[in-house]
Design a protein around this motif. Structure first.
Motif, PDB file in Angstrom:
ATOM      1  N   VAL A 188      47.059  44.858  34.434  1.00  0.00           N
ATOM      2  CA  VAL A 188      46.701  44.756  33.007  1.00  0.00           C
ATOM      3  C   VAL A 188      47.965  44.462  32.199  1.00  0.00           C
ATOM      4  CG1 VAL A 188      45.844  46.049  31.001  1.00  0.00           C
ATOM      5  CG2 VAL A 188      44.683  46.262  33.216  1.00  0.00           C
TER       6      VAL A 188
ATOM      7  N   GLY B 238      49.010  41.057  32.420  1.00  0.00           N
ATOM      8  CA  GLY B 238      48.062  40.118  31.811  1.00  0.00           C
ATOM      9  C   GLY B 238      47.193  39.397  32.825  1.00  0.00           C
TER      10      GLY B 238
ATOM     11  N   GLN C 294      42.025  42.603  32.975  1.00  0.00           N
ATOM     12  CA  GLN C 294      41.669  43.205  31.687  1.00  0.00           C
ATOM     13  C   GLN C 294      40.963  44.527  31.951  1.00  0.00           C
ATOM     14  OE1 GLN C 294      40.458  39.831  32.306  1.00  0.00           O
ATOM     15  NE2 GLN C 294      42.550  39.310  31.695  1.00  0.00           N
TER      16      GLN C 294
ATOM     17  N   TYR D 298      38.266  47.511  30.461  1.00  0.00           N
ATOM     18  CA  TYR D 298      37.156  47.685  29.510  1.00  0.00           C
ATOM     19  C   TYR D 298      36.599  49.097  29.641  1.00  0.00           C
ATOM     20  CZ  TYR D 298      37.353  42.588  29.588  1.00  0.00           C
ATOM     21  OH  TYR D 298      37.776  41.291  29.517  1.00  0.00           O
TER      22      TYR D 298
ATOM     23  N   GLY E 245      33.517  40.411  27.903  1.00  0.00           N
ATOM     24  CA  GLY E 245      34.910  39.959  27.991  1.00  0.00           C
ATOM     25  C   GLY E 245      35.103  38.808  28.952  1.00  0.00           C
TER      26      GLY E 245
ATOM     27  N   TYR F 295      37.988  47.459  35.455  1.00  0.00           N
ATOM     28  CA  TYR F 295      38.982  46.374  35.458  1.00  0.00           C
ATOM     29  C   TYR F 295      38.331  45.083  35.953  1.00  0.00           C
ATOM     30  CZ  TYR F 295      42.207  50.324  35.308  1.00  0.00           C
ATOM     31  OH  TYR F 295      42.866  51.472  34.959  1.00  0.00           O
TER      32      TYR F 295
ATOM     33  N   GLN G 271      39.386  40.957  37.010  1.00  0.00           N
ATOM     34  CA  GLN G 271      40.509  40.048  37.249  1.00  0.00           C
ATOM     35  C   GLN G 271      39.988  38.683  37.699  1.00  0.00           C
ATOM     36  OE1 GLN G 271      43.201  41.119  40.517  1.00  0.00           O
ATOM     37  NE2 GLN G 271      44.920  40.710  39.145  1.00  0.00           N
TER      38      GLN G 271
END
Ligand SMILES: Cc1cc2nc3c(=O)[nH]c(=O)nc-3n(C[C@H](O)[C@H](O)[C@H](O)COP(=O)(O)OP(=O)(O)OC[C@H]3O[C@@H](n4cnc5c(N)ncnc54)[C@H](O)[C@@H]3O)c2cc1C
Length: 659
Positions: free
Chosen positions: A522, A525, A528, A530, A539, A582, A584
């Motif tokens: 995270v 970057g 993400q 949530y 998202g 998470y 990715q």
């Protein structure tokens, strides 16, 4: 004393901006390094809170002499001359140096700007390059950050700056085998010069054109093109089988090994010391044939499979490597969880261990390998190949041979060929070696050879090319699972390639005891976080109902101690239960290419009419599409195919010489 300190400060600033513009606005840092504290206490330097304008206003009274400045700057490591050279050309006073640099309307900040940092795209990702330009002179070029491959692109990150500074031109020769990295550095310097307002034409001195001399034609029995795994194994097969046979290996890069250094160092073995040690049943080429056809759903070239993967051939390849000292581990692993018969052995130190071994092999058992020597054409006589034309750094010459073995690898590093032969993968992360530019296709262009096979080998990765977050839950753009997440990389790579728009995500919850890998993803970057599945679906732009259903079915199966589908073993499943969650992005990585020259069971290249082209044999990745297509059938089949096929090609060449 005031005069001296002031001039010194200006010089310090000129030097300081060479290290980064932030330092230029903080003169006290520079002064602390070189001026004793009580001098600073005199208040002759810019006060701590002085802005850059004030600092500049404070420095350089007109009558400051260069000698004084130099005397003050010189440190233990730097001779006074060097110090001058770093700041300004011989005749210029420090003030002139600054003044000459400054455009007419220059603000004080612009007047002293000498350092330019540019981000450019290299082979492995972005490079950050700092160029220092003082008085129109390229004083230094430094690659601050890069992700170029060790041993391949990386040498260019030091070699190119040296060449550019030496020649005072960004149009210098690139480093062999590191064209993308070299070009990126040249571009960064060009952009910096442009920003500095310099007249670019002064730096566009084209590298002196090397006029190659025509060297004498040589004659040998066999010439091998390429010193990757396949070319080297072909060479040592001849070396071991018949010492009276002459052969030459040409390699266009300045090192041997091709793709090997980047691998996991695992190779399929039909039988081996490790089978014996672990009491494991050997496998046969028939097992391979059945599995490959099942895995790819294609009718493959049985003859090539039986030649390359016969139990004895693959056992002998491992034995031969072991006898030469390859650092094999005692372990034996399944090449894929979908087939219980096929196993691979592993090299200690993975690809770099294998690369080091090959270098030692060549050093201790010398053969005629010519580095930096590229085959540029095939010599032909009617329908027969009779040798090659090569170019090295200074000359061009012909090597006439009874047999040419092409072992030039794939084409992953040739963007045009990727677009042409593997368009689905052209935008993936390309990890192929810099020599993999499809030369085997170029060399045979006029021979009317069929191309067979499609796809690429390689795993999946996060968007920074590194490993994905730990999880066994992957979905496509519709929010649906599509593969056993714990299968080998090549399987999941092809599975992702087949999804709508090649979009896929891995998803994990927060049940793991150690959340470090998730949190650091995270932070970087690449993932993400949530608070709910609804937010996550939004998202990543996936249908929330589909995703929720998929998660519920998966969790229920695990609760009932059943596989959640796609043969994912229940003990490897990772239910999605606990917030935060998470997500990715998954990307495709390309390690090699499948589209190949068509060959027969003796590894002779055949033309589109099915006729053997006399004198031409091919091995390794250049021919792998005869036995794999769409997906690699598991781990370890790239290296073993290269090694086994190289040895098989050598045996054919030896037979051809006898005829
Ligand atoms: C990152 C990565 C990871 C991998 N991981 C694995 C793994 O774990 N297990 C596995 O089994 N396989 C793996 N592979 C695949 C495997 O490494 C390759 O398939 C195999 O090594 C190919 O060997 P090769 O000799 O056919 O080709 P290459 O290794 O590509 O060698 C070809 C050589 O020919 C030279 N050459 C090309 N054109 C010319 C010319 N005109 N004149 C002179 N020389 C020329 C090239 O410079 C190069 O050195 C991986 C590949 C990569 C890139």
């Amino acid at each position: 004393m005031k005069k001296l300190a002031s001039v010194f400060l200006m010089l310090s600033m000129v030097l300081a901006v060479g290290c980064g513009s932030e330092e230029a606005t903080a003169p006290e840092v520079v002064v602390e390094e070189t001026v004793v504290e009580d001098e600073v206490a005199t208040g002759e330097v810019a006060p701590e809170d002085a802005g850059e304008d004030e600092a500049v206003a404070e420095v350089a009274p007109e009558d400051a002499g260069e000698d004084e400045a130099v005397a003050e700057v010189a440190s233990e490591e730097t001779t006074p001359e060097e110090a001058v050279a770093e700041v300004a050309p011989e005749e210029a006073t420090p003030e002139e140096a600054v003044a000459e640099d400054a455009p007419e309307e220059a603000t004080p900040e612009e007047a002293i700007k000498t350092t330019y940092v540019k981000q450019v795209k290299g082979f492995g990702g972005e490079l950050e390059v700092e160029t220092e330009i003082v008085d129109g002179k390229i004083v230094s070029v430094t690659v601050l950050n890069h992700s170029e491959t060790a041993g391949i692109g990386e040498p260019a990150t030091t070699e190119m700056p040296a060449r550019i500074v030496e020649k005072q031109s960004y149009m210098v020769d690139g480093v062999t085998g590191a064209t993308s990295t070299s070009n990126a550095i040249k571009e960064a310097v060009r952009l910096s010069l442009e920003e500095s307002g310099a007249d670019l034409s002064k730096y566009e001195v084209a590298p002196e054109e090397v006029v190659l001399t025509q060297a004498e034609t040589e004659t040998t029995d066999v010439v091998i093109v390429g010193a990757g795994m396949s070319g080297l194994m072909a060479a040592y097969e001849i070396y071991e089988t018949d010492p009276d046979v002459n052969f030459i290996v040409v390699e266009k890069l300045d090192k041997i090994g091709g793709s090997i250094y980047g691998t996991s160092g695992v190779m399929y073995a039909g039988d081996s010391f490790a089978h014996e040690a672990t009491g494991t049943e050997p496998s046969t080429s028939q097992d391979i044939l059945e599995w490959f056809e099942e895995a790819t759903g294609e009718d493959l070239n049985d003859d090539v499979i039986h030649t390359v993967f016969s139990q004895s051939r693959s056992e002998e390849t491992v034995d031969m490597l072991a006898e030469y000292g390859a650092p094999f581990l005692d372990t034996l692993e399944l090449t894929t969880p979908y087939n219980e018969k096929l196993h691979y052995v592993s090299i200690d130190g993975k690809g770099t261990g294998m690369q080091a071994f090959l270098e030692k092999l060549v050093e201790e058992n010398p053969i005629d390998i010519r580095l930096n020597t590229k085959a540029t054409a095939l010599l032909t006589d009617e329908n027969a190949v009779t040798g090659i034309v090569v170019e090295d750094e200074t000359s061009s010459y012909e090597i006439q041979a009874d047999v040419v073995i092409l072992a030039t690898g794939g084409f992953g590093s040739n963007p045009e060929m990727m677009e042409l032969y593997a368009p689905e993968y052209a935008d993936g992360f390309i990890f192929t070696n810099p020599g993999a530019t499809g030369d085997g296709f170029i060399l045979t262009e006029d021979l009317n050879v069929n191309k067979v096979g499609y796809g690429t080998m390689g795993p999946i990765a996060a968007s920074d090319k590194k490993g994905l977050i730990p999880t066994s839950f992957m979905i496509n753009a519709n929010g649906q699972r599509f593969v056993n997440e714990k299968t080998t990389g090549p399987f999941s790579q092809r599975a992702v390639a087949e999804q709508p728009d090649q979009i896929a995500f891995v998803i994990a919850d927060s049940s793991a005891e150690d959340l470090t890998p998730y949190e650091s993803a995270v932070e970087k970057g690449t993932a993400q976080k949530y608070d709910s599945i609804e937010e996550l679906a939004k998202g990543i732009n996936v249908d929330v109902e589909n995703l929720t259903k998929e998660i519920e079915a998966y969790n229920l199966a695990v609760e009932n101690n059943q596989s959640p589908g796609f043969d994912l073993p229940v003990e490897k499943a990772t239910p999605i239960l606990k917030a935060p969650f998470y997500a990715q992005d998954v990307t495709i990585r390309v390690n090699g290419t499948f589209t190949s020259l068509e060959i027969n069971g003796d590894l002779q290249v055949v033309n589109a009419d099915g006729e053997v082209i006399d004198g031409l044999v091919a091995a390794g990745e250049l021919t792998v599409g005869n036995v794999y297509t769409k997906r690699t059938p598991g781990g370890g089949f790239g290296i073993s195919y290269a090694g086994n096929s190289g040895r098989a090609a050598a045996q054919t060449a030896l037979e051809m010489i006898k005829e």
